[in-house]
Write a protein that holds these residues in place. Structure first.
Motif, PDB file in Angstrom:
ATOM      1  N   PHE A 194      42.107  39.452  38.140  1.00 41.80           N
ATOM      2  CA  PHE A 194      41.592  38.181  37.637  1.00 41.80           C
ATOM      3  C   PHE A 194      42.640  37.073  37.775  1.00 41.80           C
ATOM      4  CE2 PHE A 194      41.516  35.201  34.055  1.00 41.80           C
ATOM      5  CZ  PHE A 194      40.356  34.498  34.379  1.00 41.80           C
ATOM      6  N   LEU A 195      43.883  37.365  37.389  1.00 43.71           N
ATOM      7  CA  LEU A 195      44.934  36.350  37.464  1.00 43.71           C
ATOM      8  C   LEU A 195      45.143  35.854  38.892  1.00 43.71           C
ATOM      9  CD1 LEU A 195      47.587  37.922  35.036  1.00 43.71           C
ATOM     10  CD2 LEU A 195      46.322  35.799  34.652  1.00 43.71           C
ATOM     11  N   ASP A 196      45.131  36.778  39.841  1.00 41.26           N
ATOM     12  CA  ASP A 196      45.386  36.401  41.238  1.00 41.26           C
ATOM     13  C   ASP A 196      44.244  35.585  41.834  1.00 41.26           C
ATOM     14  OD1 ASP A 196      47.845  37.632  41.211  1.00 41.26           O
ATOM     15  OD2 ASP A 196      47.141  39.499  42.118  1.00 41.26           O
ATOM     16  N   ALA A 197      43.051  35.756  41.284  1.00 37.76           N
ATOM     17  CA  ALA A 197      41.897  35.021  41.801  1.00 37.76           C
ATOM     18  C   ALA A 197      41.743  33.646  41.140  1.00 37.76           C
ATOM     19  CB  ALA A 197      40.622  35.840  41.584  1.00 37.76           C
ATOM     20  N   SER A 198      42.561  33.395  40.134  1.00 33.90           N
ATOM     21  CA  SER A 198      42.430  32.155  39.364  1.00 33.90           C
ATOM     22  C   SER A 198      43.422  31.095  39.842  1.00 33.90           C
ATOM     23  CB  SER A 198      42.673  32.447  37.876  1.00 33.90           C
ATOM     24  OG  SER A 198      42.748  31.249  37.137  1.00 33.90           O
ATOM     25  N   ASP A 199      42.979  29.846  39.812  1.00 33.30           N
ATOM     26  CA  ASP A 199      43.886  28.724  40.071  1.00 33.30           C
ATOM     27  C   ASP A 199      44.394  28.119  38.772  1.00 33.30           C
ATOM     28  OD1 ASP A 199      43.594  28.839  42.871  1.00 33.30           O
ATOM     29  OD2 ASP A 199      41.698  27.718  42.758  1.00 33.30           O
ATOM     30  N   PHE A 200      43.919  28.645  37.656  1.00 31.32           N
ATOM     31  CA  PHE A 200      44.241  28.118  36.331  1.00 31.32           C
ATOM     32  C   PHE A 200      45.371  28.913  35.688  1.00 31.32           C
ATOM     33  CE2 PHE A 200      43.294  27.798  31.704  1.00 31.32           C
ATOM     34  CZ  PHE A 200      43.331  26.416  31.563  1.00 31.32           C
ATOM     35  N   TYR A 201      45.319  30.244  35.842  1.00 29.67           N
ATOM     36  CA  TYR A 201      46.348  31.142  35.309  1.00 29.67           C
ATOM     37  C   TYR A 201      47.260  31.592  36.441  1.00 29.67           C
ATOM     38  CZ  TYR A 201      42.922  31.584  31.498  1.00 29.67           C
ATOM     39  OH  TYR A 201      42.032  31.337  30.490  1.00 29.67           O
ATOM     40  N   ARG A 202      48.512  31.909  36.093  1.00 28.29           N
ATOM     41  CA  ARG A 202      49.474  32.363  37.104  1.00 28.29           C
ATOM     42  C   ARG A 202      50.311  33.513  36.555  1.00 28.29           C
ATOM     43  NH1 ARG A 202      54.807  31.123  37.609  1.00 28.29           N
ATOM     44  NH2 ARG A 202      54.594  29.436  36.063  1.00 28.29           N
ATOM     45  N   ALA A 203      50.231  34.658  37.224  1.00 32.11           N
ATOM     46  CA  ALA A 203      51.103  35.778  36.853  1.00 32.11           C
ATOM     47  C   ALA A 203      52.538  35.432  37.220  1.00 32.11           C
ATOM     48  CB  ALA A 203      50.656  37.045  37.575  1.00 32.11           C
ATOM     49  N   THR A 204      53.498  35.800  36.355  1.00 27.37           N
ATOM     50  CA  THR A 204      54.885  35.377  36.585  1.00 27.37           C
ATOM     51  C   THR A 204      55.742  36.413  37.303  1.00 27.37           C
ATOM     52  OG1 THR A 204      55.595  36.188  34.414  1.00 27.37           O
ATOM     53  CG2 THR A 204      54.843  33.903  34.533  1.00 27.37           C
ATOM     54  N   ALA A 205      55.334  37.670  37.283  1.00 30.43           N
ATOM     55  CA  ALA A 205      56.131  38.717  37.937  1.00 30.43           C
ATOM     56  C   ALA A 205      55.716  38.858  39.393  1.00 30.43           C
ATOM     57  CB  ALA A 205      55.954  40.046  37.211  1.00 30.43           C
ATOM     58  N   ALA A 206      56.688  39.192  40.232  1.00 26.60           N
ATOM     59  CA  ALA A 206      56.428  39.344  41.663  1.00 26.60           C
ATOM     60  C   ALA A 206      55.537  40.550  41.929  1.00 26.60           C
ATOM     61  CB  ALA A 206      57.748  39.488  42.415  1.00 26.60           C
ATOM     62  N   GLU A 207      54.640  40.411  42.894  1.00 23.66           N
ATOM     63  CA  GLU A 207      53.801  41.546  43.277  1.00 23.66           C
ATOM     64  C   GLU A 207      54.698  42.698  43.735  1.00 23.66           C
ATOM     65  OE1 GLU A 207      50.078  41.173  45.445  1.00 23.66           O
ATOM     66  OE2 GLU A 207      50.341  38.986  45.415  1.00 23.66           O
ATOM     67  N   GLY A 208      54.320  43.899  43.360  1.00 23.99           N
ATOM     68  CA  GLY A 208      55.145  45.066  43.670  1.00 23.99           C
ATOM     69  C   GLY A 208      56.105  45.417  42.557  1.00 23.99           C
ATOM     70  N   SER A 209      56.351  44.451  41.659  1.00 20.81           N
ATOM     71  CA  SER A 209      57.245  44.684  40.519  1.00 20.81           C
ATOM     72  C   SER A 209      56.525  44.484  39.188  1.00 20.81           C
ATOM     73  CB  SER A 209      58.444  43.720  40.581  1.00 20.81           C
ATOM     74  OG  SER A 209      59.251  43.972  41.710  1.00 20.81           O
ATOM     75  N   ARG A 210      55.231  44.275  39.235  1.00 17.04           N
ATOM     76  CA  ARG A 210      54.493  43.914  38.023  1.00 17.04           C
ATOM     77  C   ARG A 210      54.339  45.084  37.063  1.00 17.04           C
ATOM     78  NH1 ARG A 210      49.558  40.413  40.747  1.00 17.04           N
ATOM     79  NH2 ARG A 210      50.728  38.457  41.040  1.00 17.04           N
TER      80      ARG A 210
END
Length: 362
Positions: free
Chosen positions: A279-295
């Motif tokens: 959901f976070l990756d598909a949103s332009d409103f929310y942003r995950a802060t950890a790098a992919e692969g390290s989440r």
């Protein structure tokens, strides 16, 4: 009452499985037919012996460990282990490798430096605000041990795979992700975890230590700070935190008998992580802060477009029965801690709320 309980995303002390809380409630005034509460029984009684021995046995079964490993329940939290590890397990004249992935690793490094012992920080993710787990680390083959923090609660990162350190034993702070997935625990010299995030309440730290590590413990350190003291007395050299250990035992029982073990637990945790990160990756409103692969699959950290919206989000979430979503005070933002006891239904409710909030404020 069940109907008044919220979805609890607190980072620690954190959610406990409802069946465990119900069992505690049922037996709190009369533990195991003793006519006493678990908070009143003697730690020298057979009833408590059964509790601690069962907790040890379940830990070993869940992690596929044999007699070469000892399970301890110590006071002082994981933070006391930051000083106990070098005090006990770093021989004079040798050095240890530490990987710095955030706040708790930094604190562990500080404690070894206070003792004037030799430490090599062989890798760090500080250059990108601890948003990733370092790769391709050049460990020292002559190091006494390697220290890592398996999951960073504050920055939302986690080791997806543990590093290959050759013959050098790993000491791992697994406070926030222990028992969340299967792994080869036998190759760790020591694992430690403050219980209050994923396996119990605050007040006790689980320590799993291998036989060969105990041979390193020197005689000239304080008795209470020696691992051998606690191994020799089955964690009862002094009065242990009986209620906290009892709760851990019930959580381990739940993991083993209700969930079905760590493979099943990992399947559930994967589904929760896939849902919220998807959901976070598909949103332009929310942003995950950890790098992919390290989440982290335990602590999902994210931001909204601005801090005012974040404050509104946290307040509105609480009003809708979703608690504990405020980010750590040192970084701000938002964080959903989705430990073992946080069900898929809780994550589904969170994502539904996030969608509604985005539609209204995006």
């Amino acid at each position: 009452m069940k109907e008044n309980r919220i979805y609890n995303f607190n980072p620690g002390p954190a959610a406990l499985p409802l069946p465990v809380l119900e069992e505690i409630q049922e037996s709190f005034l009369n533990f195991a037919g003793s006519g006493m509460s678990i908070t009143e029984v003697s730690h020298r009684s057979k009833g408590f012996d059964d509790v601690i021995n069962d907790a040890v046995a379940r830990t070993k079964r869940l992690l596929n460990l044999g007699d070469s490993h000892h399970v301890l329940f110590l006071q002082g939290g994981a933070s006391t282990q930051f000083c106990m590890i070098p005090m006990n397990l770093l021989p004079e004249g040798q050095s240890a490798d530490y990987v710095n992935t955030g706040t708790w690793s930094t604190k562990a490094i500080k404690e070894i430096q206070i003792q004037g012992k030799n430490v090599n920080v062989v890798a760090s993710s500080e250059d990108k605000n601890f948003s990733y787990i370092p790769e391709n680390i050049a460990f020292n083959s002559d190091a006494a041990y390697v220290h890592i923090t398996s999951n960073n609660t504050i920055k939302g990162t986690q080791w997806a795979e543990f590093p290959d350190t050759g013959d050098v034993p790993i000491m791992a702070d697994m406070s926030s992700d222990i028992m969340s997935r299967p792994f080869d625990a036998s190759r760790f010299g020591m694992i430690y975890a403050g219980a209050q995030k994923n396996i119990g309440p605050s007040g006790v730290c689980m320590v799993i230590i291998r036989d060969d590590m105990l041979a390193r413990v020197p005689e000239n350190i304080p008795t209470m700070l020696k691992y051998t003291t606690h191994v020799n007395k089955n964690s009862m050299f002094n009065t242990p935190p009986c209620f906290a250990i009892y709760t851990v035992q019930l959580v381990l029982k739940w993991l083993e008998e209700t969930v079905g073990g760590l493979d099943k637990m990992a399947e559930i945790n994967d589904k929760k992580a896939d849902l919220i990160y998807g959901f976070l990756d598909a949103s332009d409103f929310y942003r995950a802060t950890a790098a992919e692969g390290s989440r982290s699959k335990m602590n999902v950290t994210f931001r909204l477009p601005d801090e005012d919206l974040e404050k509104q989000f946290i307040q509105a979430a609480m009003e809708n029965g979703l608690g504990g979503l405020k980010g750590h005070r040192s970084v701000g933002g938002c964080r959903a801690s989705v430990y073992n006891a946080v069900g898929l239904d809780a994550v589904e409710a969170l994502v539904d709320f996030m969608k509604t909030f985005e539609k209204k404020n995006g």
